[in-house]
Design an enzyme around this catalytic site. Structure first.
Site, short mmCIF file in Angstrom:
data_model
loop_
_atom_site.label_atom_id
_atom_site.label_comp_id
_atom_site.label_asym_id
_atom_site.label_seq_id
_atom_site.Cartn_x
_atom_site.Cartn_y
_atom_site.Cartn_z
N ARG A 1 -3.39 6.06 9.64
CA ARG A 1 -3.14 6.09 11.08
C ARG A 1 -3.81 7.22 11.85
O ARG A 1 -3.84 7.19 13.07
CB ARG A 1 -1.63 6.17 11.33
CG ARG A 1 -0.92 4.89 11.01
CD ARG A 1 0.56 5.10 11.02
NE ARG A 1 0.96 6.05 9.97
CZ ARG A 1 2.19 6.49 9.79
NH1 ARG A 1 3.13 6.12 10.61
NH2 ARG A 1 2.46 7.33 8.81
N ASP B 1 0.04 -0.91 0.00
CA ASP B 1 1.23 -0.06 0.11
C ASP B 1 2.00 -0.14 -1.20
O ASP B 1 1.92 -1.15 -1.92
CB ASP B 1 2.11 -0.51 1.27
CG ASP B 1 3.08 0.61 1.65
OD1 ASP B 1 2.68 1.49 2.43
OD2 ASP B 1 4.21 0.62 1.13
N ARG C 1 -3.76 8.89 1.65
CA ARG C 1 -3.61 8.23 2.95
C ARG C 1 -4.85 8.38 3.83
O ARG C 1 -4.75 8.39 5.05
CB ARG C 1 -2.38 8.75 3.71
CG ARG C 1 -1.07 8.54 3.01
CD ARG C 1 -0.76 7.07 2.87
NE ARG C 1 0.62 6.87 2.48
CZ ARG C 1 1.61 6.58 3.33
NH1 ARG C 1 1.37 6.42 4.60
NH2 ARG C 1 2.82 6.42 2.88
N ARG D 1 -4.91 -2.15 14.10
CA ARG D 1 -3.48 -2.45 14.01
C ARG D 1 -2.91 -3.05 15.29
O ARG D 1 -1.85 -3.69 15.25
CB ARG D 1 -2.71 -1.16 13.64
CG ARG D 1 -2.76 -0.83 12.16
CD ARG D 1 -1.73 -1.61 11.37
NE ARG D 1 -0.40 -1.04 11.52
CZ ARG D 1 0.63 -1.65 12.06
NH1 ARG D 1 0.50 -2.87 12.52
NH2 ARG D 1 1.82 -1.06 12.14
N TYR E 1 13.63 2.89 -2.51
CA TYR E 1 13.43 2.09 -1.29
C TYR E 1 14.25 0.81 -1.34
O TYR E 1 14.81 0.38 -0.33
CB TYR E 1 11.95 1.72 -1.13
CG TYR E 1 11.14 2.80 -0.44
CD1 TYR E 1 11.27 3.04 0.92
CD2 TYR E 1 10.25 3.58 -1.16
CE1 TYR E 1 10.55 4.03 1.55
CE2 TYR E 1 9.52 4.58 -0.54
CZ TYR E 1 9.67 4.80 0.82
OH TYR E 1 8.96 5.79 1.43
O1 1CP Z 1 -5.30 5.61 2.41
C1 1CP Z 1 -4.49 5.39 1.53
O2 1CP Z 1 -3.90 6.27 0.89
C2 1CP Z 1 -4.27 3.95 1.10
C3 1CP Z 1 -3.17 3.30 1.69
C4 1CP Z 1 -1.73 3.65 1.44
C5 1CP Z 1 -1.08 4.21 0.33
C6 1CP Z 1 -1.68 4.80 -0.92
C7 1CP Z 1 -0.73 3.32 2.36
C8 1CP Z 1 -0.99 2.74 3.68
N1 1CP Z 1 0.49 3.58 1.81
C9 1CP Z 1 0.31 4.15 0.57
C10 1CP Z 1 1.33 4.56 -0.39
C11 1CP Z 1 2.72 4.75 0.08
N2 1CP Z 1 3.46 3.96 0.92
C12 1CP Z 1 3.57 5.77 -0.39
C13 1CP Z 1 3.17 6.78 -1.43
C14 1CP Z 1 2.42 7.90 -0.83
C15 1CP Z 1 3.25 8.85 -0.01
O3 1CP Z 1 4.23 9.39 -0.56
O4 1CP Z 1 2.90 9.04 1.15
C16 1CP Z 1 4.82 5.62 0.22
C17 1CP Z 1 6.06 6.49 0.05
C18 1CP Z 1 4.75 4.48 1.05
C19 1CP Z 1 5.82 3.89 1.87
C20 1CP Z 1 5.43 3.89 3.28
N3 1CP Z 1 4.58 2.96 3.80
C21 1CP Z 1 5.74 4.82 4.28
C22 1CP Z 1 6.59 6.06 4.10
C23 1CP Z 1 7.90 5.91 4.74
C24 1CP Z 1 8.83 7.02 4.39
O5 1CP Z 1 9.85 6.73 3.77
O6 1CP Z 1 8.53 8.17 4.75
C25 1CP Z 1 5.11 4.41 5.46
C26 1CP Z 1 5.19 5.03 6.82
C27 1CP Z 1 4.36 3.25 5.12
C28 1CP Z 1 3.46 2.49 6.00
C29 1CP Z 1 2.03 2.72 5.77
N4 1CP Z 1 1.39 2.60 4.54
C30 1CP Z 1 0.06 2.83 4.72
C31 1CP Z 1 -0.17 3.08 6.12
C32 1CP Z 1 -1.50 3.34 6.74
C33 1CP Z 1 1.07 3.02 6.76
C34 1CP Z 1 1.33 3.15 8.25
C35 1CP Z 1 1.71 1.84 8.80
C36 1CP Z 1 1.21 1.62 10.17
O7 1CP Z 1 0.06 1.22 10.33
O8 1CP Z 1 2.00 1.79 11.09
#
Ligand code: 1CP
Length: 358
Positions: A38, A83, A34, A47, A161
């Site tokens: 954010r 994502d 990540r 964003r 999910y």
């Molecule tokens: O920098 C990076 O790693 C690249 C971008 C990336 C990746 C690899 C994002 C951007 N998401 C992911 C993978 C991802 N998405 C995972 C696997 C990694 C992990 O376990 O953290 C998961 C579970 C998600 C699902 C997801 N997308 C969540 C988790 C929700 C939960 O159930 O806890 C969230 C909050 C997102 C949104 C998201 N994805 C990425 C970002 C930067 C964001 C935030 C969105 C925003 O801008 O508000």
């Protein structure tokens, strides 16, 4: 070198690729799950004007966000901004990113038989073309500075999910399906596995130099349920992706199955090259159980709330524990949004400094 490879700029920093092969490195490579997210004010600014999935779907924006941490820190890999939930979207499901809540599916699957909502014959080359285009653009923009990681969510985590409709405390809806209708679950998991394989293969063809599979919810399962509903699909993904790409085009593959302590030995015998550890996993146990693999991880993401001096001390201990070979430094899960970006820098620099002096 494959034909595709020659289209891209020459790679100047191959530390992470060397680490995946167990070769000597001048310093331990480091990246952060990540890292394009954010906690970066630049990302939050972008964003304000752009919906989350619009950023994912616009290659120039996805590329720009991927490059943000690369320009700011001395990182040894980039990960494409996207994502894991782009696969359920490609299968026809609607996903909204709600502020403060994360991803929400307005119409989740009722159970594992509810696949009428899904376009199971999806062609990822069409439906996920925007990710592939973002990868190609980013690989060129990186100009060989460091390798680019592509990724996909693992079948179990995606299914969770799709049935829960978002995150969950207990995962009781999706786990109920595993207990009451295991055959339909296996059918759905097989569909997701095929799509993951296609998508990962196409990401490599588009320019990804490493692949990571995120099974973020693996730890919700007991060891025996993991062996039935996760492990066979994870193994299939690594084996099939490498088989389809062949020896000349295959790239190193990382598996992050969060919370799957009981699976380390099996993952150590799988076709993944790198086993990612979360912060609760014991480093010595992982080395013993996965003697042939490169390990990745595993500082507690909350350690970045500590002082820079304390981060430095903890990183030194972590690198000493893992050793400098067959090791990629990372956090044990994604970086949290409220971490001070200077503390990210302290983490990255500490890995380089301490690993060079060991
Ligand atoms: O920098 C990076 O790693 C690249 C971008 C990336 C990746 C690899 C994002 C951007 N998401 C992911 C993978 C991802 N998405 C995972 C696997 C990694 C992990 O376990 O953290 C998961 C579970 C998600 C699902 C997801 N997308 C969540 C988790 C929700 C939960 O159930 O806890 C969230 C909050 C997102 C949104 C998201 N994805 C990425 C970002 C930067 C964001 C935030 C969105 C925003 O801008 O508000």
């Amino acid at each position: 070198m494959s034909e595709e490879e020659s289209l891209f700029p020459e790679l100047k920093n191959d530390l992470i690729l060397k680490a995946t092969r167990g070769e000597n490195v001048s310093r331990v490579p480091v990246w952060v799950m990540r890292q394009a997210g954010r906690y970066l004010p630049e990302f939050r600014n972008l964003r304000v004007e752009n919906e989350f999935f619009d950023v994912c779907r616009t290659p120039s924006l996805a590329c720009e966000v991927t490059m943000m941490p690369i320009r700011k820190y001395d990182l040894d890999a980039a990960i494409i901004f996207s994502d894991i939930l782009v696969i359920p979207q490609a299968l026809g499901m609607q996903v909204e990113m709600q502020k403060g809540k994360g991803p929400v599916f307005p119409k989740p699957l009722l159970d594992a038989t509810d696949i009428k909502l899904l376009n199971v014959d999806v062609d990822v080359k069409i439906e996920l073309k925007y990710v592939l285009d973002a990868i190609t653009l980013t690989r060129k923009t990186l100009d060989g500075k460091c390798p680019l990681i592509g990724f996909a969510g693992a079948p179990w985590t995606l299914m969770a999910y799709m049935i829960e409709g978002g995150g969950s405390k207990t995962y009781s809806k999706v786990k109920k399906c595993l207990y009451v209708d295991p055959d339909s679950c296996k059918n759905l998991l097989n569909i997701l596995t095929r799509v993951c394989i296609d998508f990962l293969v196409e990401q490599v063809k588009a320019g990804a130099q490493i692949l990571q599979v995120f099974d973020s919810h693996a730890g919700e399962l007991s060891a025996d349920m993991f062996n039935i509903f996760c492990l066979p699909y994870l193994k299939d993904i690594a084996t099939s992706v490498k088989k389809v790409l062949g020896p000349n085009q295959s790239v190193p593959m990382i598996i992050f199955a969060k919370g799957s302590h009981y699976a380390l030995k099996d993952l150590g015998e799988s076709n993944y090259d790198v086993i990612a550890l979360d912060w609760t996993m014991n480093i010595e146990d992982a080395r013993r159980l996965c003697p042939h693999k490169t390990l990745m991880g595993n500082l507690d993401p909350c350690a970045l709330y500590s002082s820079k001096e304390d981060i430095d001390t903890r990183v030194k201990k972590m690198v000493q524990m893992f050793g400098t070979s067959k090791y990629i430094a990372n956090l044990g899960h994604g970086i949290y949004p409220d971490v001070d970006p200077d503390h990210m820098e302290a983490f990255v620099n500490a890995v380089h400094r301490h690993s060079q002096s060991l």
